[in-house]
Design an enzyme around this catalytic site. Structure first.
Site, PDB file in Angstrom:
ATOM      1  N   LYS A  78      -5.309  -7.678 -14.174  1.00 38.06           N
ATOM      2  CA  LYS A  78      -5.324  -8.486 -12.959  1.00 38.06           C
ATOM      3  C   LYS A  78      -6.358  -9.597 -13.080  1.00 38.06           C
ATOM      4  O   LYS A  78      -7.330  -9.463 -13.811  1.00 38.06           O
ATOM      5  CB  LYS A  78      -5.726  -7.614 -11.758  1.00 38.06           C
ATOM      6  N   ARG A 116       4.330   3.089  -9.196  1.00 38.71           N
ATOM      7  CA  ARG A 116       5.692   3.649  -9.217  1.00 38.71           C
ATOM      8  C   ARG A 116       5.861   4.632 -10.373  1.00 38.71           C
ATOM      9  O   ARG A 116       6.670   5.552 -10.281  1.00 38.71           O
ATOM     10  CB  ARG A 116       6.711   2.502  -9.286  1.00 38.71           C
TER      11      ARG A 116
HETATM   12  N1  BES Z   1      -1.989  -1.705  -6.445  1.00 40.20           N
HETATM   13  C1  BES Z   1      -1.169  -2.828  -6.693  1.00 40.20           C
HETATM   14  C2  BES Z   1      -0.561  -3.426  -5.435  1.00 40.20           C
HETATM   15  C3  BES Z   1      -1.488  -4.126  -4.500  1.00 40.20           C
HETATM   16  C4  BES Z   1      -1.829  -5.444  -4.701  1.00 40.20           C
HETATM   17  C5  BES Z   1      -1.946  -3.485  -3.379  1.00 40.20           C
HETATM   18  C6  BES Z   1      -2.647  -6.087  -3.797  1.00 40.20           C
HETATM   19  C7  BES Z   1      -2.758  -4.132  -2.477  1.00 40.20           C
HETATM   20  C8  BES Z   1      -3.119  -5.439  -2.695  1.00 40.20           C
HETATM   21  C9  BES Z   1      -0.008  -2.427  -7.604  1.00 40.20           C
HETATM   22  O1  BES Z   1      -0.288  -1.463  -8.543  1.00 40.20           O
HETATM   23  C10 BES Z   1       0.397  -3.655  -8.346  1.00 40.20           C
HETATM   24  O2  BES Z   1      -0.387  -4.147  -9.095  1.00 40.20           O
HETATM   25  N2  BES Z   1       1.619  -4.111  -8.118  1.00 40.20           N
HETATM   26  C11 BES Z   1       2.107  -5.271  -8.762  1.00 40.20           C
HETATM   27  C12 BES Z   1       3.531  -5.029  -9.161  1.00 40.20           C
HETATM   28  C13 BES Z   1       4.110  -6.121 -10.030  1.00 40.20           C
HETATM   29  C14 BES Z   1       3.429  -6.137 -11.364  1.00 40.20           C
HETATM   30  C15 BES Z   1       5.574  -5.860 -10.179  1.00 40.20           C
HETATM   31  C16 BES Z   1       2.020  -6.432  -7.778  1.00 40.20           C
HETATM   32  O3  BES Z   1       2.291  -6.230  -6.589  1.00 40.20           O
HETATM   33  O4  BES Z   1       1.650  -7.522  -8.199  1.00 40.20           O
HETATM   34 MN    MN Z   2      -1.151  -2.292 -10.299  1.00 38.19          MN
END
Ligand code: BES
Ligand code: MN
Ligand code: ZN
Length: 503
Positions: free
Chosen positions: A280, A354
């Site tokens: 990230k 997931r």
């Molecule tokens: N934990 C994150 C989702 C999230 C992001 C929660 C911001 C709260 C605030 C999750 O694991 C994630 O990173 N999801 C990705 C999925 C994508 C790579 C398909 C996302 O939402 O960017």
């Molecule tokens: Mn994630």
């Protein structure tokens, strides 16, 4: 905070502070009228001046002085309930929360209060008492475990509900007990969320689960890496591979003796989500300590369900791991084999929630659930779609979804449906495996749920995406900044209102 009920007349209480309420545009009635009269019309005078209107969450603080004979309270706090025609239990919670927080800020350690909403508001006394207890405790919640030195702030330690009608006392006592129990469980969930990732690790969550089991008489099983290998949980193990912290799958069972099919709660417990190899960006990455708020909600709910002795079989499952990059970490292109045998191609290691839920939802099959509700901070897309005022809801059962929707209305942890269609399943088709772990940017919340649906195919199931609702960056009436404890009250309400049997 100890919250109790006492039969008596509020205007006669000797107390550092009395709390009464007022509907907007109304004359003081009930307890407020009695206090106003004892104060020689101070509240009426404030109303007549137009300075205080009784708007929602508006406060009027009065200091009676020593000249009023028979009046033994040092302060009177009047809280506005807004328009009577627009009154709801949520407004009662906000009013109680706003008043309690103000008392705590003033350094008041105990107070006496009227029961908001049970008079002209028309709430049943048990519900009004539950609302008051919940919101008073939740609004005074603070998290200062990691600040050194004297914090200086006093704690509001005791609140006494003063009720003149003896016939209501039993119901009020029941409501206060339930509300206090549920609020304590919500505060546990908040603590778990607010603790940093270097403390609230997967093993830490397992330790909390074991403690709950001991204290509340729950059955507890913690599955470690070896156990996961035996079960074939390749997806959870894959996510955990890059972390030095060992993963944990936590199983808590309440009242198995009740028999029948259980209601199963599943929580995403990523104790820190760096994104893994699909790292990230650095901005706000520290918030990813909150990526275990689903797990926190499940642990809190299990504490409350046990403590309230809900007469149903309820199971809590928590999948806990970190998601970190490392020489051993799983990578884009890897293919993981899940507990059910289905395979997943990794496109993005940041879509890890997931994956761990896939194995956990697969594991849930063995309980032959009446219904499964999972809570997960799953997608940024859900935050974009719904913001912070509703959690996204998807699933495969209209009946269970309706029960969850109702529970969320009841507790004001609102959920809102997002679609889960075959087209979303199409989006996660893989050239190399049974599915891939992302479907690109469009409909991100729905494609996340579409992957989960592959593993939740043998029972009624609802998925709540709480990415936008699990933590707050601004303080609300009974929700301080940080982990909200969202979902505890909803899950407990769902379990308490469930009559047993299928959805
Ligand atoms: N934990 C994150 C989702 C999230 C992001 C929660 C911001 C709260 C605030 C999750 O694991 C994630 O990173 N999801 C990705 C999925 C994508 C790579 C398909 C996302 O939402 O960017
Ligand atoms: Mn994630
Ligand atoms: Zn995550």
């Amino acid at each position: 905070m100890e919250i109790s009920v006492l039969q008596g007349q509020i205007q006669k209480q000797r107390s550092p502070a009395l709390v009464v309420n007022l509907f907007q545009g109304a004359r003081p009635g009930g307890a407020t009228k009695a206090v106003d009269q004892a104060l020689g019309g101070l509240i009426s005078a404030a109303l007549a001046s137009g300075d205080f209107k009784g708007n929602n969450n508006e406060l009027l603080l009065l200091y009676p002085g020593k000249n009023l004979r028979g009046f033994a309270a040092r302060r009177v706090l009047v809280v506005g309930l807004g328009k009577q025609g627009e009154f709801t239990p949520e407004i009662a919670r906000q009013a109680a929360g706003t008043a309690a927080r103000r008392l705590q800020e003033l350094g008041v350690e105990e107070g006496a209060t009227a029961l908001h909403g049970s008079g002209a508001g028309g709430l049943d006394p048990e519900a009004a008492a539950q609302a008051l207890a919940e919101a008073s405790i939740l609004s005074c919640y603070r998290f200062d475990h990691y600040r050194s030195g004297d914090q200086g702030g006093k704690e509001l330690k005791a609140l006494r509900v003063v009720e003149s009608d003896a016939a209501k006392l039993g119901a009020i006592r029941r409501g206060l007990r339930a509300g206090s129990t549920i609020a304590a469980a919500t505060c546990l969930a908040r603590d778990l969320g607010n603790h940093p990732g270097n403390v609230a690790t997967p093993s830490y969550l397992a330790g909390v689960a074991r403690r709950l089991a001991r204290q509340q008489g729950l059955r507890c099983q913690v599955i470690d890496r070896r156990g996961m290998e035996k079960l074939g949980m390749g997806a959870l193990l894959g996510v955990a591979q890059g972390s030095a912290e060992p993963p944990r799958l936590i199983v808590l069972e309440h009242n198995k003796e009740a028999g029948g099919r259980p209601l199963v709660f599943v929580g995403k417990g990523v104790t820190f989500d760096s994104g893994g190899i699909s790292l990230k960006p650095g901005d706000k990455m520290e918030e990813m300590k909150f990526d275990m708020c689903g797990a926190a909600a499940v642990l809190g709910a299990m504490q409350a369900v046990a403590s309230l002795k809900v007469p149903r079989y309820v199971v809590g499952l928590v999948a806990a791991t970190e998601n970190l990059p490392d020489g051993r970490a799983f990578k884009p292109g890897d293919i993981l084999k899940t507990l059910t045998g289905k395979t997943i191609e990794i496109v993005n290691t940041d879509a890890e929630g997931r994956l761990i839920l896939a194995d956990t939802l697969g594991y849930a099959r063995r309980f032959q659930p009446a219904g499964v509700v999972d809570l997960a901070t799953l997608t940024g897309a859900c935050v974009v779609a719904l913001g912070s005022h509703a959690s996204g809801m998807m699933g495969n059962s209209e009946k269970l979804a309706e029960a969850v929707r109702r529970a969320g209305e009841h507790t004001h942890e609102r959920v809102w449906p997002l679609p889960l269609w075959d087209e979303h399943r199409e989006q996660i088709k893989s050239d190399y495996a049974d599915m891939k772990n992302t479907g690109g940017r469009p409909a991100g919340a729905s494609t996340g749920a579409a992957l989960l649906a592959e593993f939740a195919d043998q029972y009624p199931w609802v998925h709540l995406d709480i990415a936008g609702t699990a933590w707050e960056t601004q303080t609300r009436p009974y929700v301080p900044k940080g982990c909200v404890g969202l979902g505890v009250r909803l899950l407990v309400q769902l379990a308490r209102s469930w009559k047993g049997g299928g959805f």
